[in-house]
Design an enzyme around this catalytic site. Structure first.
Site, PDB file in Angstrom:
ATOM      1  N   CYS A  79       0.821  -1.294  -0.190  1.00  0.00           N
ATOM      2  CA  CYS A  79      -0.051  -0.065   0.056  1.00  0.00           C
ATOM      3  C   CYS A  79       1.001   1.559  -0.018  1.00  0.00           C
ATOM      4  CB  CYS A  79      -0.798  -0.051   1.131  1.00  0.00           C
ATOM      5  SG  CYS A  79      -1.597   1.496   1.611  1.00  0.00           S
ATOM      6  N   CYS A  82      -0.013   4.215   2.620  1.00  0.00           N
ATOM      7  CA  CYS A  82       0.387   3.678   3.957  1.00  0.00           C
ATOM      8  C   CYS A  82       2.025   3.948   4.051  1.00  0.00           C
ATOM      9  CB  CYS A  82       0.421   1.968   4.204  1.00  0.00           C
ATOM     10  SG  CYS A  82      -1.296   1.375   3.948  1.00  0.00           S
TER      11      CYS A  82
END
Length: 321
Positions: A79, A82
């Site tokens: 991700c 993230c």
């Protein structure tokens, strides 16, 4: 981008709604028992950020939430957003000095927890306060908004549950984090974040472009630029007018694009993607290309590996080919 429309006016238990008074009484009981045993020991700053899995969730999150709000960061290695949000939350956990505990949860290794919290995309951030779960926001949001959310969380913890945090020993042996070597673009990225916090969207856009001029594939700069440009586009829009125009003029590509921007800023990611995919389907020529390009820009805001982006890419391919 803006946090999702998640109210902090109440807290919700994972299984059912519980009375705040009951949760407060339980938290007080746990703290009283700790006091009888000599009180909670001070922790080093490094202990303010922990990795949590399903096996340790009861002990590390639910039990600890009786003395300090526990912020849950649901993330994954693939991700991209993230990678921007995670380090920021870790830095804030140390800065807030025990007012909250940060628990990081790898969704790939903890699918059950992801399902229990009803997470549709990451990064997703929740809090647990006295055993009660509270959604905070989804996506990589500006630091200023994260601070406001944390301040409100701490206020709720103190006023409703009597949580005063945990004691931190800054001089504990081995607690000092290893010095991180500054990257070549850290100053520019920090300037961009500062500009965002100050509301200087043009300055943030330029700072991110300066990074990308030298490193066109820089993931954090690409994500930041997409988010800053989105915020710039919606800043002066009247949501009521935009949504009415889109509803009254389904064939107006500009109206649909503006509404999709507002959808995304409001956290309605799938609505934004679906609106633009449908616009691409029923248009042609320059109109179709304009809708397609805006959809690709919104993909950058969310991150290429987000499952909602993957699904929307597939839907886009179906209407194009």
């Amino acid at each position: 981008m803006q946090p999702r429309n998640m109210s902090m006016s109440g807290v919700v238990d994972l299984a059912a709604v519980k009375a705040a008074g009951e949760a407060k009484a339980k938290a007080e009981q746990v703290r009283a028992e700790a006091a009888r045993q000599g009180g909670s020991a001070a922790v080093p700053p490094s202990a303010l950020v922990i990795d949590v899995d399903e096996a340790g969730f009861e002990r590390e999150v639910l039990q600890r939430s009786a003395e300090v709000p526990v912020v849950l960061d649901f993330w994954a290695e693939w991700c991209e957003p993230c990678k921007q949000l995670g380090p920021l939350l870790e830095r804030l956990a140390v800065e807030y000095n025990g007012r909250f505990l940060l628990a990081k949860i790898d969704v790939d290794a903890n699918q059950m927890l992801m399902q229990q919290f009803g997470i549709q995309g990451i990064p997703a951030v929740f809090a647990v306060v006295a055993g009660q779960a509270l959604p905070l926001f989804q996506g990589a949001v500006p630091e200023g908004q994260i601070r406001e959310t944390l301040d409100e969380l701490i206020r709720i913890g103190e006023e409703r549950f009597g949580l005063t945090g945990i004691t931190v020993d800054a001089d504990a042996d081995g607690s000092a984090p290893a010095a991180r070597q500054a990257g070549p673009y850290d100053a520019l990225l920090e300037a961009a974040m500062s500009a965002l916090d100050a509301g200087d969207l043009a300055g943030a856009v330029q700072a991110y472009k300066n990074v990308l001029a030298d490193d066109p594939a820089h993931p954090e700069a690409k994500l930041g630029l997409a988010q800053a440009e989105l915020l710039t586009r919606v800043r002066d829009l009247d949501p009521g007018v935009v949504r009415k125009n889109a509803a009254d003029n389904p064939a107006d590509v500009d109206a649909q694009i503006a509404a999709a921007d507002l959808d995304l800023v409001g956290g309605h990611v799938q609505d934004a993607f679906g609106r633009l995919v449908e616009t691409v389907r029923r248009t042609a020529g320059e109109d179709r290309n304009a809708a397609r390009l805006r959809l690709l820009e919104l993909f950058e805001v969310i991150g290429a590996e987000d499952p909602r982006v993957t699904a929307a890419r597939q839907a886009l391919a179906r209407v194009l080919f």
